[in-house]
Design a protein around this motif. Structure first.
Motif, PDB file in Angstrom:
ATOM      1  N   TYR A 257      96.713  55.251  -9.927  1.00 31.23           N
ATOM      2  CA  TYR A 257      96.398  55.173  -8.680  1.00 31.23           C
ATOM      3  C   TYR A 257      94.996  56.334  -8.361  1.00 31.23           C
ATOM      4  O   TYR A 257      94.808  57.367  -9.027  1.00 31.23           O
ATOM      5  CB  TYR A 257      97.554  55.984  -7.744  1.00 31.23           C
ATOM      6  CG  TYR A 257      97.181  56.248  -6.400  1.00 31.23           C
ATOM      7  CD1 TYR A 257      97.159  55.157  -5.489  1.00 31.23           C
ATOM      8  CD2 TYR A 257      96.686  57.373  -5.726  1.00 31.23           C
ATOM      9  CE1 TYR A 257      96.948  55.291  -4.183  1.00 31.23           C
ATOM     10  CE2 TYR A 257      96.587  57.761  -4.484  1.00 31.23           C
ATOM     11  CZ  TYR A 257      96.482  56.725  -3.621  1.00 31.23           C
ATOM     12  OH  TYR A 257      96.202  56.767  -2.216  1.00 31.23           O
ATOM     13  N   SER A 258      94.219  55.519  -7.512  1.00 31.79           N
ATOM     14  CA  SER A 258      92.912  56.155  -7.288  1.00 31.79           C
ATOM     15  C   SER A 258      92.730  55.990  -5.967  1.00 31.79           C
ATOM     16  O   SER A 258      92.615  54.933  -5.313  1.00 31.79           O
ATOM     17  CB  SER A 258      91.833  55.613  -7.956  1.00 31.79           C
ATOM     18  OG  SER A 258      90.568  56.221  -7.704  1.00 31.79           O
TER      19      SER A 258
ATOM     20  N   SER B 146      90.600  53.098  -3.769  1.00 39.69           N
ATOM     21  CA  SER B 146      90.272  51.945  -4.550  1.00 39.69           C
ATOM     22  C   SER B 146      90.586  50.413  -3.492  1.00 39.69           C
ATOM     23  O   SER B 146      91.236  50.664  -2.594  1.00 39.69           O
ATOM     24  CB  SER B 146      91.149  51.919  -5.845  1.00 39.69           C
ATOM     25  OG  SER B 146      92.724  52.098  -5.484  1.00 39.69           O
ATOM     26  N   ARG B 147      90.232  49.535  -4.106  1.00 37.84           N
ATOM     27  CA  ARG B 147      90.425  48.200  -3.566  1.00 37.84           C
ATOM     28  C   ARG B 147      91.849  47.996  -3.193  1.00 37.84           C
ATOM     29  O   ARG B 147      92.711  48.188  -4.020  1.00 37.84           O
ATOM     30  CB  ARG B 147      90.101  46.912  -4.257  1.00 37.84           C
ATOM     31  CG  ARG B 147      88.410  46.821  -4.495  1.00 37.84           C
ATOM     32  CD  ARG B 147      87.999  45.960  -5.160  1.00 37.84           C
ATOM     33  NE  ARG B 147      88.537  45.798  -6.460  1.00 37.84           N
ATOM     34  CZ  ARG B 147      88.867  45.115  -7.117  1.00 37.84           C
ATOM     35  NH1 ARG B 147      88.497  43.732  -6.807  1.00 37.84           N
ATOM     36  NH2 ARG B 147      89.120  44.959  -8.720  1.00 37.84           N
TER      37      ARG B 147
ATOM     38  N   SER C 127      94.741  46.569  -5.749  1.00 38.78           N
ATOM     39  CA  SER C 127      94.315  46.319  -7.079  1.00 38.78           C
ATOM     40  C   SER C 127      95.036  47.237  -8.184  1.00 38.78           C
ATOM     41  O   SER C 127      94.574  47.130  -9.339  1.00 38.78           O
ATOM     42  CB  SER C 127      92.913  46.818  -6.959  1.00 38.78           C
ATOM     43  OG  SER C 127      92.914  48.228  -6.620  1.00 38.78           O
ATOM     44  N   GLY C 128      95.958  48.086  -7.653  1.00 35.51           N
ATOM     45  CA  GLY C 128      96.749  48.926  -8.826  1.00 35.51           C
ATOM     46  C   GLY C 128      98.253  48.491  -8.520  1.00 35.51           C
ATOM     47  O   GLY C 128      98.928  49.559  -8.086  1.00 35.51           O
TER      48      GLY C 128
ATOM     49  N   ASN D 270      98.730  49.912  -3.019  1.00 41.46           N
ATOM     50  CA  ASN D 270      98.359  50.895  -4.320  1.00 41.46           C
ATOM     51  C   ASN D 270      99.272  51.998  -4.344  1.00 41.46           C
ATOM     52  O   ASN D 270      99.472  52.572  -5.427  1.00 41.46           O
ATOM     53  CB  ASN D 270      96.814  51.014  -3.819  1.00 41.46           C
ATOM     54  CG  ASN D 270      96.108  50.068  -4.507  1.00 41.46           C
ATOM     55  OD1 ASN D 270      96.306  49.005  -5.072  1.00 41.46           O
ATOM     56  ND2 ASN D 270      94.573  49.931  -4.006  1.00 41.46           N
TER      57      ASN D 270
END
Length: 550
Positions: free
Chosen positions: A95-96, A99-100, A103-104, A216
């Motif tokens: 997990y960031s 981020s898009r 996308s995760g 995400n």
């Protein structure tokens, strides 16, 4: 494309609604949309036109102050801390923040059929760390439960959490209120700390009739900290939340950034007539994204409830969830509050019990860093004021830097003054953290010593400080390269004073006529002539003798 029909998104937010859309793009990123028609909630407060007139506002404020003296607020906080693990709680997805969208995600955090969760061991380690830091009793045997509720950003239709056996309970947190808020020591109880996973996030469109879902964040590990209802005003609640942020940052288990949602607070507020033991009806306020918002939202809600009590309308205080509107500076109804029965908890069948050994707990206990409360008491014993203590202990990097400076031999109060003054101002102006500066603790200690022993003046010291902050280097090297050694020869200083006085006959006449503030003018001219290197104490001593001699 798979389409799922939902009867409703939420009874108080949307009308009976239509579809959740899942689209797989070529880049592998999932796109989710919730199509809905938004309607105004039946319980939403109507905006009142602003009232004008200073006298009216003052009368209203005086009346409210009188009302508030008859009631006591009871405040508790539920705090969600997002953990800084490399992967989610029950799967291998990273997990960031930022981020898009989508996308995760994987079948596990999306809750697809046949996907089984596997517990991330770091979540347990971080939970034990926080439980110990909050002086809790740990449950050597705990379990996970399923908390059932419907919301578009909860893909499984339930949240993996802990219900009747949390990993930690029965603790407390100690803190010091800032002097400007009355000061004093406070202790607030901690009911429980439990592990759970986060939900996704809804992205609402301002101009369209749908909301998008970003999963995400679904499955990201959280620790929920539930306080005892020990707080009595917005200041205490905000400082409690701020102390939790310090603790999780000191422990290294979360960045605690409220603007990113890494630390989120839901506050529960009720009031009761002074002297009444029973609590009043509890109202929850969600989506508080700053400590100042916590303070202002609570104080508004206390005033709102007290006013209803005073008007004989206490029945209008209902168990509900409200939102804080920053622009309007008020709370508004979001939805009626669910009860425990609404969540239909039952044990999570896909996860085993969490069993801790005493050896494991003791190992973590021995690895804990010094925590903010212990640091504050240590700094107090050094003789620092509470204002100094609260500033230095607020941030782990500042505390570590300060400790390193005094370990190199710097005087405690002088080191505190430099860090809290010029260095803090530099960091603020440059938007840097303590870890970003190039001035080492060793060199700050050398700088303080050079000023104290008279090698350089305080003015020269500041010039050297800013060069070291920006470029690095050594104090001795800069002093040598720029010939900055302080002039301490009385004859040399006297010669410069004589020259300045001879060139300023008008100012000398005014001084001797009674304008003694002109001493600063002469001193400044001498310092300018000496390029800031004249010893200030010696300069002023000789200057006074010269100016007062006819």
């Amino acid at each position: 494309m798979a389409t799922t029909l939902f009867g409703t998104i939420h009874p108080n937010q949307f009308s009976v609604l239509g579809t959740l859309l899942f689209r797989r793009r070529n880049n592998g990123v999932l796109n989710f949309s919730v199509r809905c028609c938004r309607t105004q909630t039946a319980t939403q407060e109507k905006k009142q036109p602003p009232k004008t007139g200073v006298s009216q506002r003052n009368q209203k404020s005086d009346k409210l102050d009188q009302i508030l003296r008859d009631y006591e607020a009871v405040i508790g906080i539920e705090t969600h801390v997002q953990l800084s693990t490399l992967t989610k709680a029950f799967c291998g997805c990273p997990y960031s923040y930022g981020s898009r969208p989508n996308s995760g995600v994987c079948p596990v955090c999306m809750g697809l059929p046949g996907a089984l969760p596997v517990l991330n061991s770091k979540v347990v380690e971080f939970a034990v760390k926080l439980g110990l830091a909050l002086n809790c009793k740990l449950s050597l045997k705990s379990k996970f439960d399923r908390k059932q509720y419907f919301y578009p950003d909860l893909p499984k239709g339930y949240q993996i959490s802990q219900f009747d056996i949390p990993i930690a309970s029965g603790g407390y947190v100690d803190l010091d209120l800032p002097v400007e808020f009355g000061g004093g020591h406070r202790r607030f109880g901690i009911t429980r700390v439990h592990m759970e996973e986060d939900a996704g996030k809804l992205l609402h469109s301002d101009n369209e009739d749908y909301s998008q879902v970003d999963l995400n964040r679904a499955g990201v590990p959280l620790l929920e900290i539930v306080s005892e209802p020990d707080m009595r005003n917005g200041i205490e609640a905000a400082e409690y939340a701020c102390e939790l942020q310090r603790i999780v940052r000191y422990l290294g288990i979360s960045n605690g950034n409220m603007q990113e949602g890494s630390l989120r607070c839901d506050v529960n507020v009720s009031i009761r007539p002074v002297g009444q033991p029973e609590f009043g009806t509890k109202v929850e306020i969600k989506n508080l994204n700053s400590f100042s918002s916590i303070n202002r939202a609570i104080d508004f809600e206390i005033a709102r409830q007290a006013l209803l009590y005073s008007q004989g309308q206490s029945d209008q205080i209902v168990s509900e969830t409200r939102l804080w509107e920053e622009g309007a500076q008020k709370t508004v109804t979001m939805r009626k509050k669910e009860g425990l029965a609404d969540y239909r908890y039952f044990p999570e069948p896909d996860l085993p019990e969490v069993i801790l050994t005493q050896e494991y707990v003791d190992g973590i206990r021995n690895s804990l860093p010094e925590l903010p409360e212990a640091i504050r008491r240590r700094y107090e014993r050094m003789g620092l004021s509470m204002q100094d203590v609260l500033f230095l202990a607020n941030d782990t990097s500042v505390a570590e830097y300060f400790d390193a400076v005094i370990a190199k031999g710097a005087e405690v109060k002088l080191a505190a003054n430099w860090i809290m003054g010029d260095i803090a101002a530099y960091l603020k102006n440059e938007k840097l953290s303590m870890n970003d500066i190039k001035l080492t603790p060793q060199e700050l200690s050398e700088l303080i010593a050079a000023i104290k022993d008279g090698t350089i003046s305080g003015k020269i010291g500041k010039e050297i400080l800013f060069e070291l902050l920006a470029k690095g280097g050594t104090v001795k090297g800069i002093i040598k390269d720029k010939d900055l050694v302080q002039i301490t020869d009385p004859l040399e200083i006297e010669k410069m004073i004589d020259e300045v006085i001879s060139e300023s006959p008008k100012q000398l006449e005014q001084y001797r006529a009674g304008k003694t503030k002109l001493q600063g003018y002469f001193a400044g001219q001498v310092m300018k002539m000496s390029k800031g290197k004249a010893n200030p104490g010696l300069l002023n001593k000789i200057l006074l003798e010269k100016l007062n001699t006819n």
